[in-house]
Design a protein around this motif. Structure first.
Motif, PDB file in Angstrom:
ATOM      1  N   ALA A  55     102.338  57.187-108.145  1.00 55.88           N
ATOM      2  CA  ALA A  55     101.050  57.381-108.814  1.00 55.88           C
ATOM      3  C   ALA A  55     100.043  56.328-108.358  1.00 55.88           C
ATOM      4  CB  ALA A  55     101.228  57.323-110.325  1.00 55.88           C
ATOM      5  N   LEU A  56     100.498  55.106-108.204  1.00 51.54           N
ATOM      6  CA  LEU A  56      99.626  54.011-107.757  1.00 51.54           C
ATOM      7  C   LEU A  56      99.097  54.288-106.342  1.00 51.54           C
ATOM      8  CD1 LEU A  56      98.517  51.280-108.629  1.00 51.54           C
ATOM      9  CD2 LEU A  56     100.534  50.221-107.649  1.00 51.54           C
ATOM     10  N   ASP A  57      99.958  54.767-105.480  1.00 53.90           N
ATOM     11  CA  ASP A  57      99.534  55.105-104.115  1.00 53.90           C
ATOM     12  C   ASP A  57      98.490  56.221-104.110  1.00 53.90           C
ATOM     13  OD1 ASP A  57     101.187  53.185-103.042  1.00 53.90           O
ATOM     14  OD2 ASP A  57     102.802  54.610-102.543  1.00 53.90           O
ATOM     15  N   ARG A  58      98.721  57.257-104.929  1.00 56.72           N
ATOM     16  CA  ARG A  58      97.760  58.369-104.988  1.00 56.72           C
ATOM     17  C   ARG A  58      96.417  57.910-105.549  1.00 56.72           C
ATOM     18  NH1 ARG A  58     102.441  60.741-106.705  1.00 56.72           N
ATOM     19  NH2 ARG A  58     101.844  60.644-108.894  1.00 56.72           N
ATOM     20  N   LEU A  59      96.434  57.089-106.597  1.00 58.45           N
ATOM     21  CA  LEU A  59      95.188  56.611-107.196  1.00 58.45           C
ATOM     22  C   LEU A  59      94.429  55.679-106.244  1.00 58.45           C
ATOM     23  CD1 LEU A  59      96.358  55.954-110.870  1.00 58.45           C
ATOM     24  CD2 LEU A  59      94.792  57.728-110.080  1.00 58.45           C
ATOM     25  N   THR A  60      95.162  54.852-105.543  1.00 58.27           N
ATOM     26  CA  THR A  60      94.526  53.954-104.576  1.00 58.27           C
ATOM     27  C   THR A  60      93.889  54.754-103.438  1.00 58.27           C
ATOM     28  OG1 THR A  60      96.143  52.238-105.104  1.00 58.27           O
ATOM     29  CG2 THR A  60      94.898  51.954-103.082  1.00 58.27           C
ATOM     30  N   ALA A  61      94.552  55.811-103.007  1.00 57.88           N
ATOM     31  CA  ALA A  61      93.994  56.672-101.960  1.00 57.88           C
ATOM     32  C   ALA A  61      92.710  57.344-102.451  1.00 57.88           C
ATOM     33  CB  ALA A  61      95.015  57.724-101.542  1.00 57.88           C
ATOM     34  N   GLN A  62      92.714  57.786-103.708  1.00 62.24           N
ATOM     35  CA  GLN A  62      91.506  58.389-104.286  1.00 62.24           C
ATOM     36  C   GLN A  62      90.374  57.369-104.350  1.00 62.24           C
ATOM     37  OE1 GLN A  62      92.902  59.917-108.099  1.00 62.24           O
ATOM     38  NE2 GLN A  62      92.338  61.980-107.440  1.00 62.24           N
ATOM     39  N   LEU A  63      90.714  56.148-104.738  1.00 65.09           N
ATOM     40  CA  LEU A  63      89.701  55.093-104.836  1.00 65.09           C
ATOM     41  C   LEU A  63      89.103  54.796-103.465  1.00 65.09           C
ATOM     42  CD1 LEU A  63      88.281  53.043-106.672  1.00 65.09           C
ATOM     43  CD2 LEU A  63      90.134  51.456-106.200  1.00 65.09           C
ATOM     44  N   ASP A  64      89.933  54.795-102.437  1.00 68.30           N
ATOM     45  CA  ASP A  64      89.449  54.536-101.079  1.00 68.30           C
ATOM     46  C   ASP A  64      88.505  55.629-100.584  1.00 68.30           C
ATOM     47  OD1 ASP A  64      90.864  52.175-100.982  1.00 68.30           O
ATOM     48  OD2 ASP A  64      92.559  53.041 -99.875  1.00 68.30           O
ATOM     49  N   GLN A  65      88.679  56.853-101.097  1.00 66.85           N
ATOM     50  CA  GLN A  65      87.840  57.963-100.663  1.00 66.85           C
ATOM     51  C   GLN A  65      86.497  57.999-101.375  1.00 66.85           C
ATOM     52  OE1 GLN A  65      90.180  61.489-101.140  1.00 66.85           O
ATOM     53  NE2 GLN A  65      91.456  61.051 -99.361  1.00 66.85           N
ATOM     54  N   LEU A  66      86.391  57.306-102.511  1.00 64.14           N
ATOM     55  CA  LEU A  66      85.122  57.284-103.228  1.00 64.14           C
ATOM     56  C   LEU A  66      84.097  56.482-102.431  1.00 64.14           C
ATOM     57  CD1 LEU A  66      86.143  56.666-106.949  1.00 64.14           C
ATOM     58  CD2 LEU A  66      85.233  58.743-105.947  1.00 64.14           C
ATOM     59  N   PRO A  67      82.855  56.907-102.477  1.00 63.40           N
ATOM     60  CA  PRO A  67      81.837  56.147-101.753  1.00 63.40           C
ATOM     61  C   PRO A  67      81.655  54.762-102.373  1.00 63.40           C
ATOM     62  CG  PRO A  67      80.823  57.892-103.063  1.00 63.40           C
ATOM     63  CD  PRO A  67      82.312  58.065-103.173  1.00 63.40           C
ATOM     64  N   GLY A  68      81.383  53.804-101.509  1.00 64.56           N
ATOM     65  CA  GLY A  68      81.151  52.444-101.979  1.00 64.56           C
ATOM     66  C   GLY A  68      79.724  52.282-102.480  1.00 64.56           C
ATOM     67  N   GLU A  69      79.434  51.120-102.967  1.00 65.05           N
ATOM     68  CA  GLU A  69      78.094  50.828-103.444  1.00 65.05           C
ATOM     69  C   GLU A  69      77.146  50.700-102.239  1.00 65.05           C
ATOM     70  OE1 GLU A  69      76.817  50.431-106.634  1.00 65.05           O
ATOM     71  OE2 GLU A  69      78.728  51.330-107.201  1.00 65.05           O
ATOM     72  N   PRO A  70      75.967  51.280-102.332  1.00 63.12           N
ATOM     73  CA  PRO A  70      75.012  51.122-101.237  1.00 63.12           C
ATOM     74  C   PRO A  70      74.551  49.665-101.128  1.00 63.12           C
ATOM     75  CG  PRO A  70      74.314  52.867-102.740  1.00 63.12           C
ATOM     76  CD  PRO A  70      75.480  52.186-103.360  1.00 63.12           C
ATOM     77  N   VAL A  71      74.344  49.239 -99.906  1.00 67.51           N
ATOM     78  CA  VAL A  71      73.884  47.891 -99.606  1.00 67.51           C
ATOM     79  C   VAL A  71      72.526  48.020 -98.938  1.00 67.51           C
ATOM     80  CG1 VAL A  71      74.396  45.801 -98.271  1.00 67.51           C
ATOM     81  CG2 VAL A  71      76.263  47.125 -99.274  1.00 67.51           C
ATOM     82  N   GLU A  72      71.630  47.095 -99.214  1.00 67.96           N
ATOM     83  CA  GLU A  72      70.323  47.121 -98.578  1.00 67.96           C
ATOM     84  C   GLU A  72      70.406  46.426 -97.217  1.00 67.96           C
ATOM     85  OE1 GLU A  72      65.984  46.682-100.263  1.00 67.96           O
ATOM     86  OE2 GLU A  72      66.917  44.703-100.048  1.00 67.96           O
ATOM     87  N   TYR A  73      70.012  47.142 -96.176  1.00 70.84           N
ATOM     88  CA  TYR A  73      70.030  46.605 -94.818  1.00 70.84           C
ATOM     89  C   TYR A  73      68.604  46.428 -94.334  1.00 70.84           C
ATOM     90  CZ  TYR A  73      74.991  47.497 -94.329  1.00 70.84           C
ATOM     91  OH  TYR A  73      76.350  47.468 -94.473  1.00 70.84           O
ATOM     92  N   LYS A  74      68.400  45.384 -93.550  1.00 73.21           N
ATOM     93  CA  LYS A  74      67.097  45.118 -92.940  1.00 73.21           C
ATOM     94  C   LYS A  74      67.289  45.133 -91.420  1.00 73.21           C
ATOM     95  CE  LYS A  74      63.587  41.519 -92.600  1.00 73.21           C
ATOM     96  NZ  LYS A  74      63.215  40.179 -93.062  1.00 73.21           N
ATOM     97  N   PHE A  75      66.612  46.059 -90.762  1.00 75.47           N
ATOM     98  CA  PHE A  75      66.683  46.178 -89.317  1.00 75.47           C
ATOM     99  C   PHE A  75      65.328  45.796 -88.733  1.00 75.47           C
ATOM    100  CE2 PHE A  75      69.726  49.196 -91.033  1.00 75.47           C
ATOM    101  CZ  PHE A  75      70.856  48.929 -90.285  1.00 75.47           C
ATOM    102  N   SER A  76      65.350  44.997 -87.694  1.00 81.04           N
ATOM    103  CA  SER A  76      64.125  44.626 -86.988  1.00 81.04           C
ATOM    104  C   SER A  76      64.154  45.297 -85.625  1.00 81.04           C
ATOM    105  CB  SER A  76      64.041  43.105 -86.847  1.00 81.04           C
ATOM    106  OG  SER A  76      62.861  42.751 -86.167  1.00 81.04           O
ATOM    107  N   LEU A  77      63.228  46.217 -85.414  1.00 80.58           N
ATOM    108  CA  LEU A  77      63.210  47.021 -84.193  1.00 80.58           C
ATOM    109  C   LEU A  77      61.826  46.947 -83.550  1.00 80.58           C
ATOM    110  CD1 LEU A  77      65.021  49.983 -85.904  1.00 80.58           C
ATOM    111  CD2 LEU A  77      66.042  48.507 -84.188  1.00 80.58           C
ATOM    112  N   PRO A  78      61.587  45.912 -82.732  1.00 80.88           N
ATOM    113  CA  PRO A  78      60.259  45.753 -82.135  1.00 80.88           C
ATOM    114  C   PRO A  78      59.901  46.809 -81.086  1.00 80.88           C
ATOM    115  CG  PRO A  78      61.722  43.980 -81.418  1.00 80.88           C
ATOM    116  CD  PRO A  78      62.477  44.807 -82.413  1.00 80.88           C
TER     117      PRO A  78
END
Length: 141
Positions: free
Chosen positions: A32-55
């Protein structure tokens, strides 16, 4: 099932696993722990703010199109330069999909623009596109 619910279930299964002496219950809890961990890994993570500099304007246009193609919304903060592109996305997505795609397409775009520029200059201005020769003294003529 939300991320928090899944984490809570994992904690309960871990507690069940640690609190039992029976091999059968331990194996069931591990499964059960393996199945739940696999489900958790498939969930999307929290979005992170990225800053790209493209001159480079061509690469910036390419990056903006690629970001929008993936359903993301690029933006800039007030007083940021036009060369700055902000994006909120999952780290795994940026690392494995967005940035590698951009780098590959950017190489293709650079090659194409370089070839087109050389072709246009050699046909319309002068066919010799070699670099200037290095000389130790200034020419006298």
């Amino acid at each position: 099932m939300t991320r928090d619910e899944l984490i809570e279930k994992i904690k309960k299964v871990e507690a069940l696993f640690l609190g039992t002496d029976s091999k059968g219950e331990m194996n069931a809890a591990l499964g059960a722990l393996d199945r739940l961990t696999a489900q958790l890994d498939q969930l999307p993570g929290e979005p992170v703010e990225y800053k790209f500099s493209l001159p480079d304007p061509w690469k910036r246009q390419l990056f903006l199109a690629l970001v929008r193609r993936h359903g993301l919304k690029p933006y800039r903060r007030p007083r940021q330069r036009h060369t700055t592109v902000m994006v909120r996305a999952e780290k795994a997505f940026v690392d494995t999909i967005l940035w590698p795609q951009f780098l590959e397409l950017s190489k293709l775009l650079h090659t194409y623009l370089d070839e087109a520029t050389r072709d246009i200059i050699s046909q319309s201005v002068h066919e010799n596109l070699a670099d200037a020769v290095e000389q130790k003294q200034l020419p006298l003529d």
